[in-house]
Design an enzyme around this catalytic site. Structure first.
Site, mmCIF file in Angstrom:
data_model
loop_
_atom_site.group_PDB
_atom_site.id
_atom_site.type_symbol
_atom_site.label_atom_id
_atom_site.label_comp_id
_atom_site.label_asym_id
_atom_site.label_seq_id
_atom_site.Cartn_x
_atom_site.Cartn_y
_atom_site.Cartn_z
ATOM 1 N N HIS A 95 0.973 -1.266 0.146
ATOM 2 C CA HIS A 95 0.234 0.230 0.079
ATOM 3 C C HIS A 95 0.866 1.379 0.022
ATOM 4 C CE1 HIS A 95 -3.124 -2.774 1.260
ATOM 5 N NE2 HIS A 95 -4.030 -1.548 1.004
ATOM 6 N N LYS A 138 -0.799 4.745 4.468
ATOM 7 C CA LYS A 138 -1.631 3.589 5.416
ATOM 8 C C LYS A 138 -1.066 3.201 6.603
ATOM 9 C CE LYS A 138 -4.026 -0.658 4.939
ATOM 10 N NZ LYS A 138 -5.398 -0.403 5.492
HETATM 11 P P1 NAD Z 1 -8.368 9.571 6.041
HETATM 12 O O1 NAD Z 1 -7.083 9.477 6.820
HETATM 13 O O2 NAD Z 1 -8.165 9.993 4.550
HETATM 14 O O3 NAD Z 1 -9.704 9.680 6.836
HETATM 15 C C1 NAD Z 1 -9.907 9.442 8.143
HETATM 16 C C2 NAD Z 1 -11.019 10.465 8.499
HETATM 17 O O4 NAD Z 1 -11.262 9.977 9.962
HETATM 18 C C3 NAD Z 1 -10.488 11.868 8.563
HETATM 19 O O5 NAD Z 1 -11.365 12.577 8.022
HETATM 20 C C4 NAD Z 1 -10.467 11.938 10.163
HETATM 21 O O6 NAD Z 1 -10.874 13.384 10.393
HETATM 22 C C5 NAD Z 1 -11.588 11.227 10.690
HETATM 23 N N1 NAD Z 1 -11.377 11.056 12.042
HETATM 24 C C6 NAD Z 1 -10.522 10.925 12.988
HETATM 25 N N2 NAD Z 1 -10.907 10.940 14.344
HETATM 26 C C7 NAD Z 1 -12.245 10.859 14.310
HETATM 27 C C8 NAD Z 1 -13.239 10.925 15.219
HETATM 28 N N3 NAD Z 1 -13.058 10.791 16.291
HETATM 29 N N4 NAD Z 1 -14.508 10.620 14.823
HETATM 30 C C9 NAD Z 1 -15.038 10.844 13.482
HETATM 31 N N5 NAD Z 1 -13.988 10.740 12.631
HETATM 32 C C10 NAD Z 1 -12.518 10.870 12.904
HETATM 33 O O7 NAD Z 1 -8.495 7.707 5.634
HETATM 34 P P2 NAD Z 1 -9.236 6.943 4.527
HETATM 35 O O8 NAD Z 1 -8.150 6.727 3.557
HETATM 36 O O9 NAD Z 1 -10.588 7.507 4.392
HETATM 37 O O10 NAD Z 1 -9.398 5.515 5.270
HETATM 38 C C11 NAD Z 1 -10.112 5.471 6.671
HETATM 39 C C12 NAD Z 1 -10.272 4.238 7.067
HETATM 40 O O11 NAD Z 1 -10.825 3.200 5.988
HETATM 41 C C13 NAD Z 1 -8.901 3.285 7.276
HETATM 42 O O12 NAD Z 1 -8.902 2.496 8.334
HETATM 43 C C14 NAD Z 1 -8.482 2.634 6.056
HETATM 44 O O13 NAD Z 1 -7.399 1.387 6.358
HETATM 45 C C15 NAD Z 1 -9.960 2.185 5.603
HETATM 46 N N6 NAD Z 1 -10.136 1.672 4.480
HETATM 47 C C16 NAD Z 1 -11.120 0.620 4.146
HETATM 48 C C17 NAD Z 1 -11.471 0.188 3.023
HETATM 49 C C18 NAD Z 1 -12.492 -0.801 2.744
HETATM 50 O O14 NAD Z 1 -12.697 -1.339 1.701
HETATM 51 N N7 NAD Z 1 -12.981 -1.557 3.992
HETATM 52 C C19 NAD Z 1 -11.054 1.022 2.007
HETATM 53 C C20 NAD Z 1 -10.106 2.225 2.041
HETATM 54 C C21 NAD Z 1 -9.728 2.417 3.390
#
Ligand code: NAD
Length: 232
Positions: free
Chosen positions: A137, A141
């Site tokens: 990745h 990540k």
């Molecule tokens: P990112 O860092 O772009 O976004 C994370 C968000 O979480 C930010 O907007 C941040 O402000 C927010 N956040 C932090 N603390 C918070 C709180 N207390 N309450 C609410 N929101 C809060 O990350 P991303 O790329 O959007 O990925 C987010 C998660 O999703 C990661 O764990 C990633 O591994 C996972 N992910 C999963 C899949 C899937 O298919 N399941 C796909 C992509 C990413």
């Protein structure tokens, strides 16, 4: 369908931009600033919300989602990195009588990879093949190994692979999410690989899961949503 977004980073923004394609509207957003310690998950915030879609951080998921469930909101959980505390979330969902779809990877291809890997393990494990999982990745990540890699390891174990499975991770630059499941024997190697080219595939999967889980009770995976069952 009225949605609450937990996290509005890269994934949350994509979900928001595609919601209308799934007959959904975003009724609210909880982000880092509005939800310290899960404090934004109030009864008022949950009024009229059908499903929360969570792409945030492991800590935010564990603090926020039990509160949302207690207010009757069903959950689509995309955040990874909280698996060691899965029992807590399962209990909160069961106690509240809501539905939850949990997937480390919402893409159709990755879920087919998981199902096919389970079948391959069933076919190869008795024959002396060594199984491995490798994932790569982008360097932003946070968790490693990825939730998808851990799910693939569990799929191999479900398929009957009983020996240790080497799971390795690479974090560098802008590498798109890539997962490889391999089986190696003296005379040959079989590799099954999934590569993500556009993160919208995750957002679309999460929105399809939200539509599916509405009105259901229990703990589900994306394989339930997609109806993926392989028998051999
Ligand atoms: P990112 O860092 O772009 O976004 C994370 C968000 O979480 C930010 O907007 C941040 O402000 C927010 N956040 C932090 N603390 C918070 C709180 N207390 N309450 C609410 N929101 C809060 O990350 P991303 O790329 O959007 O990925 C987010 C998660 O999703 C990661 O764990 C990633 O591994 C996972 N992910 C999963 C899949 C899937 O298919 N399941 C796909 C992509 C990413």
């Amino acid at each position: 369908m009225r949605l609450l977004l937990v996290g509005r980073g890269r994934m949350g923004r994509l979900v928001e931009s595609l919601a209308a394609d799934y007959g959904a509207e975003v009724a609210g957003v909880l982000d880092r600033a509005s939800n310290a310690g899960g404090s934004g998950a109030t009864a008022e915030r949950c009024r009229g919300v059908d499903v929360a879609i969570d792409f945030s951080t492991a800590a935010a998921t564990l603090e926020t989602l039990p509160r949302l469930a207690a207010h009757g909101v069903s959950l689509v959980i995309g955040t990874t990195g909280w698996l060691a505390r899965e029992a807590e979330l399962r209990e909160a969902v069961a106690r509240a009588g809501v539905g939850a779809v949990v997937a480390a990877n919402f893409s159709l291809g990755a879920n087919v990879l998981e199902a096919v890997s389970e079948s391959a393990a069933r076919l190869l494990s008795a024959d002396g093949y060594s199984a491995f999982v490798h994932e790569a990745h982008h360097s932003a990540k946070q968790d490693a190994p990825s939730g998808t890699a851990l799910a693939l390891r569990r799929a191999l174990e479900r398929g009957g692979y009983a020996r240790a499975i080497d799971v390795a991770s690479t974090r560098a630059g802008f590498i798109p999410g890539t997962h490889t499941v391999g089986f190696d024997a003296q005379a040959e190697t079989l590799e099954l690989r999934h590569t993500v080219r556009d993160r919208a595939t995750f957002a679309r999967g999460a929105l399809a899961a939200a539509r599916w889980v509405r009105g259901r009770k229990g703990w589900f995976t994306m394989r339930d949503v997609l109806g993926l069952t392989l028998t051999s």
